[in-house]
Design an enzyme around this catalytic site. Structure first.
Site, PDB file in Angstrom:
ATOM      1  N   THR A 118      -2.713  -8.306  17.998  1.00 43.50           N
ATOM      2  CA  THR A 118      -2.540  -8.471  16.632  1.00 43.50           C
ATOM      3  C   THR A 118      -1.040  -8.674  16.331  1.00 43.50           C
ATOM      4  O   THR A 118      -0.383  -8.485  17.175  1.00 43.50           O
ATOM      5  CB  THR A 118      -2.916  -7.197  15.907  1.00 43.50           C
ATOM      6  OG1 THR A 118      -1.941  -6.101  16.022  1.00 43.50           O
ATOM      7  CG2 THR A 118      -4.407  -6.602  16.114  1.00 43.50           C
ATOM      8  N   ASN A 143      -6.391   0.322   6.867  1.00 44.88           N
ATOM      9  CA  ASN A 143      -6.277  -0.167   7.841  1.00 44.88           C
ATOM     10  C   ASN A 143      -4.793  -0.440   8.017  1.00 44.88           C
ATOM     11  O   ASN A 143      -4.139  -0.404   9.238  1.00 44.88           O
ATOM     12  CB  ASN A 143      -6.903  -1.326   8.256  1.00 44.88           C
ATOM     13  CG  ASN A 143      -6.413  -2.361   9.381  1.00 44.88           C
ATOM     14  OD1 ASN A 143      -6.485  -1.899  10.526  1.00 44.88           O
ATOM     15  ND2 ASN A 143      -5.916  -3.334   8.872  1.00 44.88           N
ATOM     16  N   VAL A 184       0.740  -1.200  -0.063  1.00 44.92           N
ATOM     17  CA  VAL A 184       0.006   0.017   0.117  1.00 44.92           C
ATOM     18  C   VAL A 184       0.804   1.393  -0.071  1.00 44.92           C
ATOM     19  O   VAL A 184       0.160   2.562  -0.119  1.00 44.92           O
ATOM     20  CB  VAL A 184      -0.894  -0.008   0.956  1.00 44.92           C
ATOM     21  CG1 VAL A 184      -2.117  -0.951   1.202  1.00 44.92           C
ATOM     22  CG2 VAL A 184      -0.272   0.009   2.530  1.00 44.92           C
ATOM     23  N   LYS A 205       0.624   8.511  13.050  1.00 48.92           N
ATOM     24  CA  LYS A 205      -0.790   8.370  13.222  1.00 48.92           C
ATOM     25  C   LYS A 205      -1.228   9.838  13.574  1.00 48.92           C
ATOM     26  O   LYS A 205      -2.481   9.995  13.234  1.00 48.92           O
ATOM     27  CB  LYS A 205      -0.801   7.506  14.391  1.00 48.92           C
ATOM     28  CG  LYS A 205      -0.516   6.064  14.032  1.00 48.92           C
ATOM     29  CD  LYS A 205      -1.418   5.532  13.237  1.00 48.92           C
ATOM     30  CE  LYS A 205      -0.949   4.036  12.551  1.00 48.92           C
ATOM     31  NZ  LYS A 205      -1.864   3.371  11.667  1.00 48.92           N
ATOM     32  N   TYR A 236       6.266   6.574  14.506  1.00 47.58           N
ATOM     33  CA  TYR A 236       4.862   5.707  14.295  1.00 47.58           C
ATOM     34  C   TYR A 236       3.853   6.920  14.935  1.00 47.58           C
ATOM     35  O   TYR A 236       2.757   7.063  14.228  1.00 47.58           O
ATOM     36  CB  TYR A 236       5.024   4.548  15.438  1.00 47.58           C
ATOM     37  CG  TYR A 236       3.573   3.719  15.481  1.00 47.58           C
ATOM     38  CD1 TYR A 236       3.057   2.912  14.520  1.00 47.58           C
ATOM     39  CD2 TYR A 236       2.788   4.136  16.502  1.00 47.58           C
ATOM     40  CE1 TYR A 236       1.816   2.434  14.452  1.00 47.58           C
ATOM     41  CE2 TYR A 236       1.429   3.308  16.710  1.00 47.58           C
ATOM     42  CZ  TYR A 236       1.024   2.693  15.394  1.00 47.58           C
ATOM     43  OH  TYR A 236      -0.135   2.276  15.572  1.00 47.58           O
TER      44      TYR A 236
END
Length: 249
Positions: free
Chosen positions: A181, A81, A55, A150, A146
Site C-alpha cells: 500500500t 482503517n 480522522v 497499534k 507506530y
C-alpha cells in the site's frame, strides 16, 4: 435495505480494496479520507458517498456518521482503517510527529467508535473492524511509536468486545503483515530485493469482510502472505498467589 458501511482511510490501499469488495457484495459505502480527489473518485466508482476529513479530529467521525444518517438512514459496518507510520526517533524527539501518529492511529479509532455507536445501535447492531497490524501483537522495533499505537487499538478492541456484544455490536481487528500500500511505498523496492513477500490489499480486504460477518467478537485476525487468516491467541496471565501472607513492611 442495503447494508451501509463507513470506511476511513478509504481513498487507497486496504480501505479502497474493502470499499470495492463490500460494494460488489451490495453494500453502500461512506468513504472518509484526507485525499478528497481520491475519495470522490472511488465514491463515484462504487456508488457511495465521500467526505474529505482528518480522522484525528473528533469532528471528522461525527460528520462521517451524520453523512451516513442523512444519505442512507442507517449504519451497519464500520472499518476504522486510517493509519500512518510515525517516523519518530526518540533520540531526536519530534512532538508534532508523535501527536500526528497518535492522532490518526489511536484518536481516529476512538473517535470513530464513539461516533458510530449511536447509529449502529439505532440500526439494530452491526460490526466494527479496526485495521491494526502485526506490530500490535509483537515488538516491532522499526517504528516503536507506530507499534505503541497499534498495541493501543488492539487493547481497545479486546476491552470493548464484551460490553459492545450486549448492544449486538461486534468489534474485531485485522493484524496484517507488511502490505503493498502507499504506507510502505518507499520501502517496496527494499522488500522486493530481499525476497520478502508483501500482502496484497485485496488479501487484507477479504479478511476484513470475513471479520464483518463472523459471529465472533474481540478477534485479532492475523493476515500473512500465503496463509489463511488465523485468530491470534494470547497466553494466559498468571493470577495472584493465594494463601500467603502479605510481605511485612
Amino acid at each position: 435495505m442495503s447494508t451501509v458501511a463507513l470506511i476511513t482511510g478509504a481513498a487507497s490501499g486496504i480501505g479502497a480494496a474493502v470499499a470495492r469488495r463490500l460494494s460488489t457484495g451490495g453494500a453502500t459505502c461512506v468513504l472518509v479520507d484526507l485525499d478528497a480527489e481520491g475519495a470522490e473518485r472511488l465514491a463515484k466508482e462504487v456508488g457511495g458517498a465521500w467526505l474529505a476529513a482528518d480522522v484525528s479530529t473528533e469532528e471528522a467521525s461525527l460528520r462521517a456518521v451524520e453523512l451516513a444518517q442523512e444519505k442512507y438512514g442507517r449504519l451497519d459496518l464500520v472499518h476504522l482503517n486510517a493509519g500512518i507510520t510515525s517516523g519518530v526517533d526518540l533520540a531526536a524527539f519530534d512532538a508534532a510527529a508523535y501527536r500526528k501518529a497518535v492522532g490518526v492511529n489511536v484518536d481516529g479509532v476512538v473517535f470513530g467508535v464513539a461516533a458510530s455507536l449511536p447509529l449502529l445501535k439505532r440500526s439494530g447492531g452491526g460490526a466494527i473492524v479496526v485495521t491494526a497490524s502485526l506490530a500490535g501483537l509483537v515488538g516491532y522495533d522499526g517504528d516503536p511509536i507506530y507499534t505503541m499505537t497499534k498495541h493501543a487499538v488492539v487493547g481497545l478492541v479486546r476491552g470493548l468486545a464484551t460490553p459492545l456484544a450486549k448492544e449486538n455490536i461486534r468489534i474485531d481487528a485485522v493484524c496484517p503483515g507488511f502490505t503493498d500500500t502507499p504506507l510502505v511505498a518507499e520501502a517496496r523496492e527494499l522488500f522486493t530485493s530481499a525476497g520478502f513477500p508483501l500482502l496484497d490489499a485485496d488479501d487484507v480486504a477479504a479478511a476484513v469482510e470475513s471479520a464483518f460477518y463472523s459471529e465472533e467478537t474481540g478477534t485479532l485476525l492475523i493476515v500473512q502472505p500465503g496463509r489463511q487468516p488465523v485468530p491470534y491467541r494470547y497466553a494466559g496471565v498468571p493470577g495472584p498467589a493465594t494463601g500467603q501472607r502479605p510481605p511485612s513492611s
